[in-house]
Enzyme design. Structure first.
Site, PDB file in Angstrom:
ATOM      1  CD  GLU A  91      -1.312   0.003   3.692  1.00 48.22           C
ATOM      2  OE1 GLU A  91      -2.327  -0.703   3.597  1.00 48.22           O
ATOM      3  OE2 GLU A  91      -1.069   0.714   4.673  1.00 48.22           O
ATOM      4  CB  CYS A 340       1.115   2.197   8.808  1.00 48.39           C
ATOM      5  SG  CYS A 340       2.412   1.437   7.816  1.00 48.39           S
TER       6      CYS A 340
END
EC number: 2.1.1.192
Length: 361
Positions: A91, A340
């Site tokens: 990501e 995250c």
């Protein structure tokens, strides 16, 4: 599986061109096509010979990533899920700041640091990303603006995505060299920040590199007992060893260090911890800065919750009164999978659930 052309630094591209029997200036032409004109295929490099284009196609791909899920927040934050050539997922996050466009990149598939509050630690490390896979994240986010005809460029980079950057040291250094090159994207080194968890020996190595990239250290606790309980890396690199390396870095580079401190309710956010932190930083007060980070809850880590505003402000005030430089970090993407590793972990979890449902209808 062919590597990405982005895996080459400017220097190694010059070496490759010479190996092909071409003149050295061809490397500059390829570099300009990739990073200034930002083409998506070698065929678009119209000032190269057909023979050289054929060699490029035979040995490299331009873009090694496939775009998957895109989540857009009301505040302009965009979170991307990219697929690597081997099918693994990473990501990347675009954040619209008052000072420009900032991209947070991932350096590893998964993470072995094992911070007990972090979604990234739920995904065990599979492998390092190579330089080209890190660079490609920047190029694909920039493409997002190029395709819309928007005259906007990425101005800042934070290496704070999934993984420990200094556990992938050489690839991360080559990423810096590529993205900072003044003939390419030319993103200034002082506009790049690398966030690390505490590999003390690598901090010393980084100091000796002479790179002007900003250093941020994930501290999150002011003493060994507490830090070891939330960050297992502290058992290998306790605060004394970590701070010896940080002091070496400051002395060697004459640069400031940012300390990241995630605010966990009634865990590390008390006034007593603020006083301990002030004491810990007293010898490097003028060369340090503390980022107080609001916690984005992760359902798998439900032992933690976000610190209330009053506890954050009390911590902040205590640190400031002791002469500490600190700020409460602005939040981004709170209405999407903001933490995250959260988008990646939730995607993997949904895929597992679908697989189980298919086997057990």
């Amino acid at each position: 599986m062919k590597p990405s052309i982005h895996s080459l630094t400017h220097q190694t591209m010059q070496e490759w061109v010479l190996e092909q029997g071409e003149k050295k200036f061809r490397a500059d032409q390829i570099w300009e096509w990739l990073y200034r004109k930002r083409v998506q295929s070698f065929e678009e490099m119209t000032n190269l010979s057909k023979d050289l284009i054929a060699k490029l196609n035979d040995q490299f791909v331009v873009n090694p990533l496939k775009q998957g899920i895109v989540q857009e927040s009301a505040d302009g934050t965009v979170k991307y899920l990219f697929e690597l050539p081997d099918g693994m997922l990473i990501e990347t996050v675009l954040m619209c700041q008052h000072y420009g466009l900032s991209v947070c990149v991932t350096t590893q598939v998964g993470c072995n640091i094992g911070c007990t509050f972090c979604a990234s630690g739920l995904i065990k490390k599979q492998r390092d990303l190579n330089n080209g896979e890190i660079v490609a994240q920047i190029m694909l986010v920039q493409k997002y603006f190029d395709e819309r005809g928007q005259d906007e460029r990425i101005s800042h980079i934070v290496v704070m995505g999934i993984g420990e950057p200094f556990d992938n040291y050489n690839n991360v250094l080559n990423f810096f060299r590529t993205i900072n090159d003044d003939k390419g994207m030319a993103i200034g080194a002082r506009h790049i920040t690398v966030s690390i968890s505490g590999l003390a020996h690598k901090i010393r190595d980084f100091a000796d590199e002479g790179v002007q990239v900003n250093l941020a250290v994930s501290l999150h606790a002011p003493n060994n007992e507490l830090r070891s309980s939330i960050m297992k890396i502290n058992r290998a690199f306790p605060i004394e060893k970590l701070f010896a390396a940080i002091e070496y870095y400051i002395e060697t580079t004459n640069r400031r260090v940012t300390f990241e401190y995630i605010m966990l309710n009634e865990v590390n956010d008390g006034v007593e911890q603020a006083l301990e932190l002030a004491e810990l930083l007293k010898n490097i007060k003028k060369s340090s800065y503390v980022n107080l980070i609001p916690y984005n809850p992760v359902s798998e880590h439900d032992q933690y919750s976000r610190s209330p505003k009053e506890r954050v402000l009390a911590f902040y005030d205590t640190l400031k009164k002791k002469g500490g430089n600190c700020v409460v970090r602005q939040e981004h993407g709170t209405d999407i999978d903001a933490a995250c590793g959260q988008l990646l972990f939730n995607t993997m979890k949904r895929d597992r659930q679908k697989a189980v449902a298919a086997v057990n209808p």
